[in-house]
Design an enzyme around this catalytic site. Structure first.
Site, PDB file in Angstrom:
ATOM      1  N   ASP A  41       0.877  -1.159   0.000  1.00  0.00           N
ATOM      2  CA  ASP A  41       0.000   0.000   0.000  1.00  0.00           C
ATOM      3  C   ASP A  41       0.924   1.221   0.000  1.00  0.00           C
ATOM      4  OD1 ASP A  41      -2.241   1.785   0.563  1.00  0.00           O
ATOM      5  OD2 ASP A  41      -1.451   1.834   2.604  1.00  0.00           O
TER       6      ASP A  41
ATOM      7  N   ASP B 199      -7.183  -1.568   3.695  1.00  0.00           N
ATOM      8  CA  ASP B 199      -6.208  -2.608   3.371  1.00  0.00           C
ATOM      9  C   ASP B 199      -6.597  -3.968   3.939  1.00  0.00           C
ATOM     10  OD1 ASP B 199      -4.544  -0.823   2.035  1.00  0.00           O
ATOM     11  OD2 ASP B 199      -3.535  -0.237   3.882  1.00  0.00           O
TER      12      ASP B 199
END
Length: 631
Positions: free
Chosen positions: A326, A524
């Site tokens: 990420d 996430d």
């Protein structure tokens, strides 16, 4: 009774018996030997016989079955031999129990050492806290602190629970949590962690997590769960043991029959060969190969701020091909900062910060932070208005001022030509541009960027050198994403991905091989769960941390590389332990059965027990060496 106590008692009772092997006569002779060996069998060997009996009732067998049969046979035969004045083996039966207990105690020591870091954290936890109630500072027990309480921390005190500073500032030693020796500067709005040590300052903070919800409590729980877990490879070991134990018993019976019936050996000699087979084949080392390595690996991880949640995680890490990151909060700081100011810095920042003081936009905090750092004085603002996604405006000293993006200034027909080249250059660097000015005069522009963490590039280079393919998935635009990826060395960029689509992107990457995903946000969590291995940044959300198989307490991307290496090294050590344990067991059986007796190579039960104990010892030492292996 603890293993250590059973070992000590058994050793004390066995030493006189061993002395008889060197010609020493005991007072009372035979009755004394029977009493001493019976004491060892009852105190040291009792649990083995109980476990073997329970397994027999369930029509199963385990390692204790072999221990009980081997030592029990030697003991019962010795009782029989005393009646008919034959050679007996009380000392061998007792010595075997001592050796087996020694192996189990060594395993227990391994667990104790591996858990030492966690135990120290628990011991260092504050016992009391100073809580502000009704305007007074009151000392209360730690368990009486509740979420929302305002706590006072004086210089040199331990911070009682997790919270957020509301007043004051200080430096905090967080080494017991993160392993970092340098104290961290804390001010209003910063998080503090329970059990860490305050420096010379004093501050107030609001309790946000107490009891089992504090970071320390969660670390302890995660490590304990991991150390109690079983790697999937352990199931294979269990299956092998279920076949191996009955097979050994059959081999022992065949060994006795061949020596006694076909080779004409005495009953005692044939029995000793059979007992030697049972003892040498006892798969104690197989049983401890996985748990000792798992305990050592997770214990080392805990000491350096890497929490491995289970044995399954270790196995997942071995075949990872692709590392997916990420961007925001993982590769970058997650906090936009002002990087460039074009124009009169004092004027540009003064106008921009005064308007942004009333805004809740994330970029506003970056501008206000820059103004505070430069001690810029703010002006009163009247008639504040915000245009979502475009900019803000308000009146300062009877003049309407604007702060916004290029498109908004263009719509309002403000002249930004003199700053166009600077804006283009900064945008190409992946920075967000906001203009500052009014209809009469555009003062300049401010460039804002979420910078990569100082350790991100180094971490990604480490992954690259180890042959991992690196990918960044982000919802940001392609230009900004490409710039960040170039700065830190990431090979592939997937930009403009909606939070809900991250997991699907990970799934597509899994078609080419196993994938590890590293992230920190709520968005996430699905990707962390989808990946073959999820690594959550410790500074992220609780949801992300719960979804990750590994948690990085220090929020440092370099630790992601260390976590993967530690996982791979630990699983590799498990396989090495299992290999040597199996080799010891299988290679020793033919020797114990007397196949090589013609060339003088034999193993009596005592030597077989010693070999079996050495097998367990070698596995324990191998696991302990994980604490020194280079990551």
């Amino acid at each position: 009774m603890s293993i250590r106590t059973r070992l000590l008692v058994s050793l004390i009772l066995t030493l006189p018996l061993i002395a008889t092997m060197f010609g020493l006569k005991l007072p009372g002779d035979m009755p004394t030997m029977i009493v001493l060996s019976s004491g060892v069998m009852l105190i040291g060997g009792g649990p083995f016989f109980v476990s073997a009996a329970k397994s027999f009732k369930n029509h199963a067998s385990n390692m204790d079955t072999l221990i009980a049969l081997g030592t029990g046979t030697a003991y019962v035969y010795s009782l029989y031999a005393t009646i008919f004045n034959m050679h007996f083996y009380f000392e061998i039966a007792a010595f075997l129990i001592v050796l087996i207990l020694l192996g189990q105690w060594l395993e227990e020591v391994t667990k104790s050492r591996a858990s030492n870091a966690v135990e120290k954290l628990i011991e260092l936890q504050a016992k009391e806290a100073t809580v502000m109630r009704d305007g007074l500072a009151t000392r209360v027990a730690l368990e009486d602190v509740v979420v929302g309480d305002i706590l006072l921390v004086k210089p040199g005190e331990k911070i009682a629970v997790d919270g957020e500073i509301t007043e004051g500032n200080s430096s905090v030693d967080e080494s017991m949590i993160t392993g970092e020796s340098i104290p961290v500067e804390k001010q209003v709005g910063d998080r503090v962690v329970g059990a860490t040590l305050n420096g010379q300052g004093s501050f107030l903070f609001r309790a946000t997590h107490v009891g089992s919800h504090t970071l320390l409590a969660q670390i302890v729980e995660l490590v304990q769960k991991a150390q109690a877990s079983r790697a999937p490879i352990q199931r294979l070991v269990d299956q092998v043991s279920n076949i191996f134990v009955p097979a050994v018993l059959i081999i022992a019976i065949i060994t006795f029959a061949i020596w006694y019936v076909f080779l004409g050996a005495s009953f005692a000699a044939a029995l000793l060969f059979a007992v030697s087979v049972i003892i040498i084949a006892c798969p104690c080392a197989l049983g401890i190969a996985t748990p000792t390595a798992l305990i050592a690996g997770t214990g080392r991880g805990a000491r350096i701020g890497i929490l491995i949640k289970s044995g399954e995680v270790l196995e997942s890490a071995r075949d990872i091909k692709t590392i997916v990151f990420d961007k925001t909060g993982t590769i970058t700081e997650g906090k936009p900062v002002v990087t460039d100011i074009i124009g009169d810095v004092q004027q540009v920042l003064s106008i921009a910060a005064s308007l942004e003081a009333a805004s809740e936009h994330p970029l506003a905090q970056a501008i206000l932070g820059a103004a505070k750092q430069k001690n810029i004085r703010l002006h009163p603002v009247a008639g504040f208005m915000a245009s979502t996604g475009q900019g803000i405006k308000g009146t300062i000293a009877h003049q309407q001022e604007f702060v916004g993006n290029q498109a908004w200034f263009g719509v309002n027909e403000f002249d930004i030509k003199k700053f166009a080249s600077d804006a283009k250059r900064l945008e190409d660097e992946g920075k967000t541009i906001v203009f500052v000015g009014n209809a009469a005069n555009v003062y300049g522009l401010i460039a804002i960027q979420d910078r990569p963490k100082s350790t991100s590039a180094e971490a990604i280079v480490s992954f690259y050198r180890q042959g991992f393919h690196t990918v960044m998935i982000t919802g940001d635009n392609v230009g900004t994403a490409q710039v960040i990826a170039h700065q830190v060395g990431i090979e592939t960029v997937i930009a403009g991905v909606l939070p809900a689509d991250k997991a699907e992107r990970v799934r597509l990457l899994q078609e080419q091989g196993k994938v590890a995903f590293i992230g920190d946000g709520i968005n996430d969590a699905p990707a962390l769960a989808q990946a073959d291995l999820g690594i959550a940044m410790g500074g992220g959300t609780d949801v992300a941390i719960e979804a990750g198989g590994i948690v990085l307490v220090k929020n440092d991307l370099k630790d992601a590389f260390l976590a993967l290496r530690l996982s791979q090294k630990t699983f590799g050590r498990i396989k090495l332990n299992l290999f040597w344990a199996f080799i010891y067991n299988t290679a020793g059986i033919p020797i114990a059965a007397g196949i090589f007796s013609g060339v003088g190579l034999t193993l009596n039960p005592a030597l077989a027990g010693a070999a079996m104990a050495f097998s367990s010892l070698s596995v324990v030492i191998s696991s302990l060496l994980l604490n020194r292996v280079k990551l």
